[in-house]
Design an enzyme around this catalytic site. Structure first.
Site, PDB file in Angstrom:
ATOM      1  N   TRP A  20      -7.875   1.750   2.094  1.00  0.00           N
ATOM      2  CA  TRP A  20      -6.413   1.725   2.203  1.00  0.00           C
ATOM      3  C   TRP A  20      -5.903   3.134   2.447  1.00  0.00           C
ATOM      4  O   TRP A  20      -6.639   4.112   2.285  1.00  0.00           O
ATOM      5  CB  TRP A  20      -5.776   1.145   0.935  1.00  0.00           C
ATOM      6  CG  TRP A  20      -4.427   0.550   1.200  1.00  0.00           C
ATOM      7  CD1 TRP A  20      -3.216   1.050   0.834  1.00  0.00           C
ATOM      8  CD2 TRP A  20      -4.154  -0.646   1.929  1.00  0.00           C
ATOM      9  NE1 TRP A  20      -2.193   0.233   1.289  1.00  0.00           N
ATOM     10  CE2 TRP A  20      -2.751  -0.815   1.968  1.00  0.00           C
ATOM     11  CE3 TRP A  20      -4.961  -1.593   2.565  1.00  0.00           C
ATOM     12  CZ2 TRP A  20      -2.145  -1.898   2.608  1.00  0.00           C
ATOM     13  CZ3 TRP A  20      -4.347  -2.656   3.195  1.00  0.00           C
ATOM     14  CH2 TRP A  20      -2.960  -2.809   3.208  1.00  0.00           C
TER      15      TRP A  20
ATOM     16  N   ASP B 224       2.577   7.533   4.265  1.00  0.00           N
ATOM     17  CA  ASP B 224       4.022   7.338   4.356  1.00  0.00           C
ATOM     18  C   ASP B 224       4.453   5.978   3.820  1.00  0.00           C
ATOM     19  O   ASP B 224       3.634   5.189   3.330  1.00  0.00           O
ATOM     20  CB  ASP B 224       4.487   7.510   5.807  1.00  0.00           C
ATOM     21  CG  ASP B 224       4.030   6.376   6.715  1.00  0.00           C
ATOM     22  OD1 ASP B 224       3.014   5.723   6.415  1.00  0.00           O
ATOM     23  OD2 ASP B 224       4.694   6.135   7.740  1.00  0.00           O
TER      24      ASP B 224
ATOM     25  N   GLU C 224       9.340 -11.015   6.224  1.00  0.00           N
ATOM     26  CA  GLU C 224       9.292  -9.578   6.458  1.00  0.00           C
ATOM     27  C   GLU C 224      10.020  -9.207   7.746  1.00  0.00           C
ATOM     28  O   GLU C 224      10.797  -8.257   7.788  1.00  0.00           O
ATOM     29  CB  GLU C 224       7.833  -9.132   6.543  1.00  0.00           C
ATOM     30  CG  GLU C 224       7.650  -7.641   6.777  1.00  0.00           C
ATOM     31  CD  GLU C 224       6.189  -7.270   6.881  1.00  0.00           C
ATOM     32  OE1 GLU C 224       5.677  -6.588   5.969  1.00  0.00           O
ATOM     33  OE2 GLU C 224       5.534  -7.662   7.882  1.00  0.00           O
TER      34      GLU C 224
ATOM     35  N   GLU D 185       2.469   3.204   5.042  1.00  0.00           N
ATOM     36  CA  GLU D 185       1.043   3.278   4.720  1.00  0.00           C
ATOM     37  C   GLU D 185       0.178   3.427   5.962  1.00  0.00           C
ATOM     38  O   GLU D 185      -0.964   2.963   5.994  1.00  0.00           O
ATOM     39  CB  GLU D 185       0.631   2.040   3.916  1.00  0.00           C
ATOM     40  CG  GLU D 185       1.543   1.794   2.721  1.00  0.00           C
ATOM     41  CD  GLU D 185       1.130   0.621   1.874  1.00  0.00           C
ATOM     42  OE1 GLU D 185       0.951  -0.482   2.437  1.00  0.00           O
ATOM     43  OE2 GLU D 185       0.976   0.806   0.667  1.00  0.00           O
ATOM     44  N   GLU D 186       0.708   4.095   6.974  1.00  0.00           N
ATOM     45  CA  GLU D 186      -0.002   4.194   8.243  1.00  0.00           C
ATOM     46  C   GLU D 186      -0.410   5.616   8.611  1.00  0.00           C
ATOM     47  O   GLU D 186      -1.355   5.804   9.373  1.00  0.00           O
ATOM     48  CB  GLU D 186       0.881   3.633   9.375  1.00  0.00           C
ATOM     49  CG  GLU D 186       1.165   2.154   9.239  1.00  0.00           C
ATOM     50  CD  GLU D 186       2.158   1.649  10.264  1.00  0.00           C
ATOM     51  OE1 GLU D 186       2.196   0.429  10.492  1.00  0.00           O
ATOM     52  OE2 GLU D 186       2.906   2.470  10.845  1.00  0.00           O
TER      53      GLU D 186
END
Length: 610
Positions: free
Chosen positions: A145, A201, A426, A204-205
């Protein structure tokens, strides 16, 4: 067959197969009066152990979404959970006493989660507090992750400090001190120690420095210093580091807008994380301070224009909408996740920034238009010019009316693409607006709730911005070394009430979006066929044509949305049709089972030509 279907129009095909019809234009007030209770229940449904969709998860754990496949959001994220709980604490303080048991459960579980060793580290040096997500049974997630992430501890501290201040205000200093403060103290120590370290960030990228993270870190340290003093303690590291974090925050301003991330990611730096950071650090008692990027500040408004304008020409949904009118907002212009679509929470955030600004102008009693913010104002009020307009002037009233209409436009877009049952996913598809990706997203519900509250001038307590907006003349990046101790006192004087789990009916149908990344030549179309009747039983003559509406050089996307029976299983494949010449993908066949979990109404398959 290809020519005949193409003549119908690709967008029309997608709309027909999606089964989604946007809401008719109606009263925003009416929509919000119906949707806000649904959104609140949607949040509670995703919190264990009494939530309707949270069977099998630990007490106080906030699940991101009931979706377990395509995408799998059956985890608890520190960031999402904290933002959600801050929303619930504000709702509780505003009069909803039923929420206190959920708040207590979250705090108790957070004490346990802080002590879990994980791939980011453990509590001994605080490094483990930067772990972004955990399993729903409050154990470590050990898969690959984007870690660590630096915003979670600051946000968790902020949510808990809001409740601690409520306790203090009601004479219960003891509970705030014995149960809440030890958990908050660890999170503040992490912020003071690690604020100048890079991390992944908001999305999560990408690894780097994030405006959102820096902004919420500054707020947490300011609040932490004040809470410590209220409880007879000190947080020297909070006091010493907050001004330096604020100093670093200024570096995100490039002279015309906020650069959302400092990272080597090839992006423009425009990102809705700027708007989310602004609303997360909104202080209703503050002036329009540029230093803290308050919603009514020139920097905030200039950045709002840049952010919104970046999406005007990207989504088909925004076609022919003129400047100064609201549009659907995504994460960032270069986004390709699941095809790159508008997000409900992003569009709500664009509205909330403006509602916050309206509240601040009303409190201050004037609007100050500067050369920095002039372009924003001229978009919505063509007569705008640099100057200060007092609240008793006609210009002030006209500007306020224009901003309110503009803000309402963003929530009206959310309303238009919210399905009739009120479920917020989403994303909503960029061409026809059908809900897609994770269904029943907790953060989408919370974002709608906070935007609706600010629209009604219901605001949270001040976090002390007015005494913490002075930027040091010299930045000094010398973070403190934190001290960490397990928080073990979790026995509440009044135990959280036991609640029964609401009933949950499994879905009968799920809207499944099939997305295929494939390079095609002019005259080629992409079709879907499979082993079920809904997928044409492997027919090539009755197969389902995908839309190329989103086909771009950087993202060769074809897609179609189908409503399929929940729990059904099938095999499927894509093929190219070039003037009647059929070319199938390579073997093996793809296989899929439509989700049937409680709370799931959408799913998205992200495939690439094989």
């Amino acid at each position: 067959m290809a020519a005949a279907l193409a003549a119908l129009g690709l967008l029309g095909i997608a709309q027909a197969t999606s089964g989604f019809v946007p809401r008719a234009t109606g009263s925003l007030d009416s929509f919000l009066s119906k949707e806000t209770p649904i959104a609140l229940q949607g949040v509670l449904n995703n919190i264990g152990a009494s939530g309707a969709f949270s069977k099998g998860i630990s007490e106080g754990v906030v699940v991101a979404s009931p979706s377990k496949t395509d995408p799998n959001y059956w985890y608890t994220w520190t960031r999402d959970s904290a933002l959600t709980l801050k929303c619930l604490v504000d709702e509780f303080i505003g009069g909803n006493s039923d929420l206190e048991s959920v708040i207590k459960e979250y705090i108790s579980t957070s004490a346990s989660i802080q002590g879990i060793s994980n791939p980011s580290g453990d509590l001994s040096d605080g490094s483990g507090l930067g772990e972004p997500k955990f399993m729903v049974n409050a154990t470590a997630f050990t898969g690959d992750w984007g870690r660590p992430q630096r915003d979670g501890p600051a946000l968790r501290a902020t949510a808990m400090m809001a409740y601690a201040n409520y306790l203090i205000g009601n004479g219960d200093n003891s509970t705030a001190d014995s149960i809440v403060w030890p958990i908050v103290k660890n999170d503040l120590a992490y912020v003071a120690q690690y604020w100048n370290k890079t991390g992944f960030d908001l999305w999560e990228e990408t690894d780097g420095s994030s405006f959102f993270a820096t902004a919420v870190q500054h707020r947490a340290l300011v609040e932490g210093d004040a809470l410590a003093k209220s409880l007879g303690h000190s947080c020297d590291d909070c006091a010493s580091q907050a001004p330096q974090v604020l100093c670093f925050l200024q570096s995100y301003w490039n002279g015309s807008s906020i650069v959302a991330n400092f990272a080597d990611n090839g992006r423009s730096g425009i990102d809705v994380n700027s708007a989310i950071g602004i609303i997360a650090t909104f202080d209703p008692e503050a002036d329009c301070d540029d230093a803290t990027f308050q919603p009514c500040s020139s920097r905030s408004l200039a950045s709002h224009k840049v952010l919104v304008d970046s999406f005007r020409d990207i989504f088909t949904l925004n076609a022919n909408i003129s400047s100064g009118s609201a549009v659907a907002i995504g994460r960032y212009p270069e986004d390709v996740f699941q095809g790159g679509n508008p997000w409900y929470l992003a569009t709500s955030a664009a509205a909330e920034v403006l509602y916050d600004a309206l509240y601040q102008w009303d409190k201050i009693g004037s609007i100050n238009i500067t050369s920095t913010s002039l372009a924003f104002f001229k978009d919505i009020y063509s007569s705008a010019s640099v100057g200060t307009y007092s609240s008793d002037s006609s210009e002030y009233k006209d500007i306020v009316s224009a901003v309110k209409t503009y803000a309402d436009g963003f929530l009206s877009i959310v309303a238009k693409y919210t399905p009739s049952d009120g479920t917020l996913s989403e994303q909503f598809q960029r061409d026809h607006g059908a809900p897609m990706s994770a269904s029943g997203l907790t953060w989408s519900y919370a974002a709608l709730l906070t935007a609706a509250s600010r629209r009604a001038s219901k605001v949270p307590a001040s976090w002390g911005e007015s005494s913490a907006a002075s930027v040091p003349s010299t930045c000094s990046a010398s973070p403190a070394t934190g001290s960490y101790t397990s928080a073990t006192a979790t026995s509440w004087p009044t135990a959280p009430a036991t609640t029964s789990r609401p009933s949950c009916s499994a879905p009968t149908e799920v809207a499944v979006t099939f997305q295929e990344i494939v390079t095609t030549n002019e005259g080629e179309d992409i079709y879907l066929s499979g082993s079920s009747k809904a997928l044409s039983n492997w027919s090539t003559t009755d197969a389902i044509l995908l839309s190329a509406q989103d086909y771009r050089d950087v993202n060769n996307l074809w897609y179609v949305s189908l409503t399929l029976p929940a729990g059904s299983s099938f095999e499927y494949k894509y093929f190219k049709n070039s003037s009647g010449t059929i070319t199938w993908e390579e073997d093996p066949n793809r296989s899929y089972t439509v989700p049937s979990d409680c709370g799931v109404s959408t799913a998205c398959l992200n495939d690439e030509w094989q």
